[in-house]
Design an enzyme around this catalytic site. Structure first.
Site, PDB file in Angstrom:
ATOM      1  N   TRP A  84      38.520  29.952  42.800  1.00 38.75           N
ATOM      2  CA  TRP A  84      38.025  31.275  43.164  1.00 38.75           C
ATOM      3  C   TRP A  84      36.584  31.238  43.665  1.00 38.75           C
ATOM      4  CZ3 TRP A  84      33.786  33.013  40.400  1.00 38.75           C
ATOM      5  CH2 TRP A  84      33.545  32.388  39.159  1.00 38.75           C
ATOM      6  N   TRP A 108      36.670  38.637  42.366  1.00 37.82           N
ATOM      7  CA  TRP A 108      37.299  37.329  42.505  1.00 37.82           C
ATOM      8  C   TRP A 108      37.863  36.826  41.178  1.00 37.82           C
ATOM      9  CZ3 TRP A 108      39.259  34.489  46.206  1.00 37.82           C
ATOM     10  CH2 TRP A 108      38.970  34.842  47.516  1.00 37.82           C
ATOM     11  N   TRP A 130      33.724  51.439  38.297  1.00 42.18           N
ATOM     12  CA  TRP A 130      33.935  49.991  38.469  1.00 42.18           C
ATOM     13  C   TRP A 130      32.626  49.310  38.855  1.00 42.18           C
ATOM     14  CZ3 TRP A 130      37.362  46.476  37.149  1.00 42.18           C
ATOM     15  CH2 TRP A 130      38.696  46.828  36.955  1.00 42.18           C
ATOM     16  N   TRP A 135      42.472  23.095  39.876  1.00 41.48           N
ATOM     17  CA  TRP A 135      42.675  23.611  41.225  1.00 41.48           C
ATOM     18  C   TRP A 135      42.986  22.463  42.188  1.00 41.48           C
ATOM     19  CZ3 TRP A 135      42.992  28.686  41.044  1.00 41.48           C
ATOM     20  CH2 TRP A 135      42.215  29.416  40.137  1.00 41.48           C
ATOM     21  N   GLU A 181      35.921  54.456  41.199  1.00 40.78           N
ATOM     22  CA  GLU A 181      35.369  53.301  41.905  1.00 40.78           C
ATOM     23  C   GLU A 181      33.882  53.138  41.599  1.00 40.78           C
ATOM     24  OE1 GLU A 181      37.391  51.219  43.448  1.00 40.78           O
ATOM     25  OE2 GLU A 181      38.982  52.594  42.834  1.00 40.78           O
ATOM     26  N   ASN A 189      39.662  47.284  50.415  1.00 36.99           N
ATOM     27  CA  ASN A 189      39.735  46.806  49.040  1.00 36.99           C
ATOM     28  C   ASN A 189      41.113  46.267  48.663  1.00 36.99           C
ATOM     29  OD1 ASN A 189      38.378  46.506  46.403  1.00 36.99           O
ATOM     30  ND2 ASN A 189      39.985  47.911  45.724  1.00 36.99           N
TER      31      ASN A 189
END
Length: 490
Positions: free
Chosen positions: A375, A398, A294, A322, A291, A357
């Site tokens: 998004w 996102w 990341w 969208w 993590e 998460n």
């Protein structure tokens, strides 16, 4: 902006250290450099009006978290023989002005990789240079940043797994804790400038109210603040770290570290966290270290692909058609989608400023792949509500969910919210915690309460459409529409 990682043989007589997202006086890269390169170091934190004035909610938990953490930092610096000047001003003007008032030769700080921060720091560096003063910024809130982890051809990575492999190789290349060892600031605290009457006397730490903000439920949730709070949270996580990989996906279980807000504001050193996880080297610890990788990866993306701010990483998806239905977006924001796992997650963020998460992935997938909403709408909502909001990670998460980002998975990864609920909150414990209307719903219906027979709805005190909303979309239909939306652009 000038950035330096080297020391100088001619220490500055006086320097100023500018705290930002590094609210600790231990193991702080920039503070260490200032102390070792200067005979005397003043310290400052600025409640930046440029940032604060733009916040729409004046009862913002993040501002209160920062205020509490700054108050603790000020006390800690005084106990170490120094002080912390605290200003409520526009940092671009305040830092050069304070540097001139204190007659320092250099300003030290730690790097910030967000575009607006880079512009601010360039402005500060330019103003300081015009005064004949130096500006030095150092890597602190990433383990590896800028060009430290690149491909064999010298190119930035755009997919996480090869980046992670290169990151781990670099961490291990010295066979020691070379990249994650602590900066021993405490050995040089005697160089901290003592409180000075007038300018640097900071008993009048500006109150939240004076800055236009109100108290929140931060301390009653409770969310521990400051350096002591960070250590308290980490100490509680340490016995659970080895189980992290197995428990991290279950929101009703204390499986995650809950350190994200402390990482965001630097009340604990990322090197300390990475070092302990790396040295522990268990399956769970390695999963948690992942993590932290990341986190660095999203800084890497923001640095090398700055177009991701406001735009799709995969440019072909920039102009997806969208639907952007405002009523459906409002239902998502207000936890009225009719899907319990989604609504419970949205209640969690609304009530606490935190979201697990796994739930972030579920609600983001639902917004983009079920409601077909851009998004960027969800990204803005999270930016306003998350205690741990970080531009790089929020944008990356996102875009991952929307399949517009740096992700090896194709666009047809669409989470089924009912299956996700059944898998990760099987007994509905998390759902019931945040959706009291579903408290008496039998477990076999908790994930899809609209499937309850009408009599059972009445017995459970949860009539769909009255006590709890019906689903605003049907999963199978929404999935086909999402696939069609992406297929148009290949």
């Amino acid at each position: 902006m000038t950035s330096s990682q080297s020391t100088t043989s001619n220490p500055y007589p006086r320097s100023l250290f500018w705290f930002r997202r590094d609210l600790r006086h231990t193991d702080n890269a920039g503070l260490y450099r200032a102390l070792t390169q200067s005979a005397q170091v003043h310290c400052v934190f600025v409640f930046d009006k440029t940032i604060l004035d733009a916040l729409p909610n004046k009862a913002d938990r993040r501002v209160e978290f920062i205020w509490e953490s700054v108050r603790e930092l000020q006390t800690a610096l005084r106990e170490a023989g120094g002080d912390l000047i605290v200003l409520h001003a526009h940092a671009e003007q305040a830092i050069p002005a304070l540097a001139a008032s204190l007659d320092v030769q250099a300003v030290f700080t730690n790097e910030d990789y967000e575009p607006s921060a880079l512009v601010r720091d360039d402005s500060v560096a330019t103003a300081l240079a015009a005064q004949g003063r130096a500006f030095h910024a150092f890597k602190d809130h990433a383990i590896f940043a800028a060009d430290e982890v690149m491909s064999k051809t010298g190119q930035p990575y755009s997919v996480f797994t090869p980046y992670k492999n290169a990151w781990l190789r670099k961490l291990n290349e010295h066979g020691s804790d070379f990249y994650v060892r602590a900066y021993p600031c405490e050995n040089y605290w005697h160089k901290l400038a003592a409180p000075t009457k007038g300018l640097a006397q900071t008993d009048d730490l500006p109150s939240l109210e004076a800055m236009g903000f109100a108290r929140t439920n931060l301390l009653s949730i409770p969310i521990p603040t400051g350096m002591r709070g960070a250590l308290q949270v980490f100490d509680e996580f340490m016995p659970r770290m080895d189980r992290y990989f197995d428990q991290r996906n279950f929101p009703a279980v204390r499986g995650v570290s809950y350190l994200s807000v402390h990482n965001r504001f630097g009340t604990i050193s990322p090197r300390y966290l990475a070092r302990l996880a790396w040295q522990r080297n268990t399956h769970g610890a390695s999963g948690w270290l992942n993590e932290l990788v990341w986190r660095d990866f999203y800084f890497h993306i923001l640095t090398h692909y700055p177009h991701v701010v406001g735009h799709a990483f995969k440019r072909k998806y920039e102009n997806l058609a969208w639907e952007n239905d405002a009523e459906k977006f409002a239902a998502w924001c207000e936890a009225r989608t009719g899907y319990p796992i989604v609504d419970a997650a949205m209640q969690q963020i609304l009530q606490t400023g935190f979201m697990h998460n796994r739930l972030r992935m579920i609600v983001a997938s639902f917004l983009t792949k079920h409601l077909l909403i851009d998004w960027r709408w969800g990204e803005r909502f999270f930016a306003e509500h998350l205690n741990d909001f970080d531009l790089a990670a929020n944008n990356g998460g996102w875009q991952w969910a929307a399949s517009t980002g740096c992700d090896a998975q194709p666009y047809f990864r669409i989470f089924n919210p009912v299956m996700q609920s059944e898998k990760f909150d099987a007994e509905g414990k998390f759902i019931r915690r945040y959706l009291p209307a579903l408290e008496k719903v039998p477990s076999k219906f908790i994930h899809a309460p609209w499937t309850m027979p009408s009599l059972e709805q009445k017995l459970a005190g949860c009539v769909i459409g009255t006590d709890y909303p019906a689903p605003i979309v049907e999963h199978a239909v929404a999935r086909e529409k999402a696939l069609a939306l992406f297929k148009v652009l290949g």
